[in-house]
Design a protein around this motif. Structure first.
Motif, short mmCIF file in Angstrom:
data_model
loop_
_atom_site.label_atom_id
_atom_site.label_comp_id
_atom_site.label_asym_id
_atom_site.label_seq_id
_atom_site.Cartn_x
_atom_site.Cartn_y
_atom_site.Cartn_z
N ASN A 30 81.81 21.11 41.79
CA ASN A 30 80.71 20.13 41.79
C ASN A 30 79.64 20.53 40.78
O ASN A 30 79.03 19.67 40.13
N GLU A 31 79.39 21.84 40.66
CA GLU A 31 78.43 22.32 39.66
C GLU A 31 78.89 21.94 38.25
O GLU A 31 78.08 21.53 37.41
N PHE A 32 80.18 22.10 37.99
CA PHE A 32 80.74 21.76 36.68
C PHE A 32 80.57 20.27 36.40
O PHE A 32 80.17 19.87 35.29
N ALA A 33 80.86 19.44 37.39
CA ALA A 33 80.71 17.99 37.24
C ALA A 33 79.25 17.65 36.95
O ALA A 33 78.96 16.74 36.16
N ALA A 34 78.32 18.38 37.58
CA ALA A 34 76.89 18.15 37.36
C ALA A 34 76.49 18.51 35.93
O ALA A 34 75.68 17.81 35.30
N VAL A 35 77.06 19.61 35.40
CA VAL A 35 76.80 20.00 34.00
C VAL A 35 77.27 18.90 33.05
O VAL A 35 76.56 18.51 32.11
N LEU A 36 78.45 18.38 33.32
CA LEU A 36 79.01 17.31 32.49
C LEU A 36 78.13 16.05 32.57
O LEU A 36 77.83 15.41 31.55
N GLU A 37 77.71 15.73 33.77
CA GLU A 37 76.85 14.56 33.97
C GLU A 37 75.52 14.71 33.23
O GLU A 37 75.05 13.78 32.56
N ASN A 38 74.91 15.88 33.34
CA ASN A 38 73.63 16.13 32.66
C ASN A 38 73.76 16.06 31.15
O ASN A 38 72.84 15.63 30.45
N GLN A 39 74.91 16.49 30.64
CA GLN A 39 75.13 16.49 29.19
C GLN A 39 75.41 15.09 28.66
O GLN A 39 74.98 14.73 27.56
N LEU A 40 76.12 14.29 29.46
CA LEU A 40 76.59 12.99 28.99
C LEU A 40 75.64 11.83 29.27
O LEU A 40 75.47 10.93 28.45
N ILE A 41 75.01 11.85 30.45
CA ILE A 41 74.31 10.67 30.95
C ILE A 41 72.83 10.94 31.13
O ILE A 41 72.45 11.91 31.79
#
Length: 339
Positions: A30-41
């Motif tokens: 979930n932390e990884f998905a949050a990093v991706l979300e913060n970077q993309l959106i």
């Protein structure tokens, strides 16, 4: 790909069109998905741009259809797809028809405005499946396995620093002994400890012992540790604490036996030159639990451990047949061990 490399690529703007995240560490996933979300959106776009799916309720073709649809009012979108058993050996939902050819075709020419993240709650992928081989070529596969013993200690110390606090020497070990090895639980306890310590404050073992509730399994571990170190008074205190919490004596006995069984298994496998990671995989334990069991194993001979397990089996039979009072049986067992 390992987690650190994948995160580094994301922060450098090297985004894969498709990710498959798998493993037992859901918190890190979930932390990884949050990093991706913060970077993309952008934060203000997330209501429109982050789209969750559950493959137990939605067929894969609906996910692909959404990925190919031009985003509305936002430049990019992120599709978070859970229960992705399509990549494992688990049984698929018979009520839904997943047309895997849609995913295979999509991977050959993915939309540049969509990123799909499959989150697989399984220790491994089914390498026999064509889709697993295809996704390893077209996308990025990241494993989220339990942290090693030293990695877990460093993770605790890092999380405390990120919370604006300082960890006292030895505090991480005390926290793990009290809260267990689950990252979700540890994160919650760290938040509480940092709130108590205040910004820039020091979190020490005394704070952990006063604020963190010790679970039943952790208390039993401490009990066995006290027996191993001939601290019988402390071991009995742990027993009485469990009884005060209305734990069933038969359950307590079973957990004590389980811990001694783990110690014996770790001792035997260590004698065969198995590494800590191999033992953890063989026994289905967290590497940190193996590390602690290995330390306890050095305090017992193999023959003595087998005698203890035999005595525990006799005690279990006596307790279940009413041949002895349950609490008295546990007390006598521990007194004999201490002697």
């Amino acid at each position: 790909m390992d987690v650190k490399t994948a995160v580094k690529d994301i922060k450098q703007g090297k985004i894969s069109p498709l990710y498959v995240l798998y493993g037992s560490e859901k918190f890190r996933m979930n932390e990884f998905a949050a990093v991706l979300e913060n970077q993309l959106i952008a934060k203000e776009d997330r209501d429109f741009a982050v789209i969750p799916f559950d493959l137990s309720e939605t067929p894969i073709q609906a996910v692909i259809e959404e990925a190919e649809t031009v985003p509305f009012m936002v430049p990019r979108k992120l599709l978070l797809v859970r229960d992705a058993s399509l990549f494992t050996a688990g049984k698929e939902n018979a009520k839904l028809e997943h047309r895997m050819d849609t995913l295979t075709d999509y991977m050959q020419q993915p939309a540049d405005f969509s990123v799909i993240v499959f989150m697989v709650n399984s220790d491994k992928l089914d390498e026999r499946k064509k889709i697993v081989k295809a996704v390893k070529t077209a996308g990025t596969v990241v494993a989220f396995n339990p942290l090693g013993a030293e990695e877990l200690l460093r993770w605790v110390e890092k999380t405390i620093r990120e919370g604006g606090c300082v960890s006292a020497p030895g505090m991480a070990e005390v926290l793990i002994a009290s809260a267990g090895t689950g990252l979700q639980g540890l994160s919650g306890e760290i938040d509480k400890l940092c709130l108590f310590a205040g910004k820039g404050g020091t979190v020490d073992a005394a704070a952990v012992e006063s604020l963190v509730h010790r679970g039943t399994e952790q208390t039993v571990f401490t009990l066995v540790e006290d027996i191993a170190n001939l601290r019988l008074d402390k071991a009995l205190d742990s027993l009485y604490e469990l009884l005060k919490q209305r734990e069933e004596p038969i359950k307590i006995a079973a957990l004590i036996a389980r811990q001694f069984r783990i110690i014996l298994q770790v001792k035997d496998l260590s004698g065969l030159s198995y590494s800590q990671g191999q033992i953890a995989s063989q026994l289905g334990l967290h590497p940190y639990a193996v590390k602690l069991a290995g330390e306890q194993a050095r305090k017992f001979e193999g023959r003595r451990l087998r005698q203890i397990l035999s005595a525990m089996a006799d005690l279990d039979h006596q307790m279940k047949t009413g041949a002895i009072d349950k609490v008295l049986g546990l007390e006598l067992f521990m007194l004999r061990l201490g002697a």
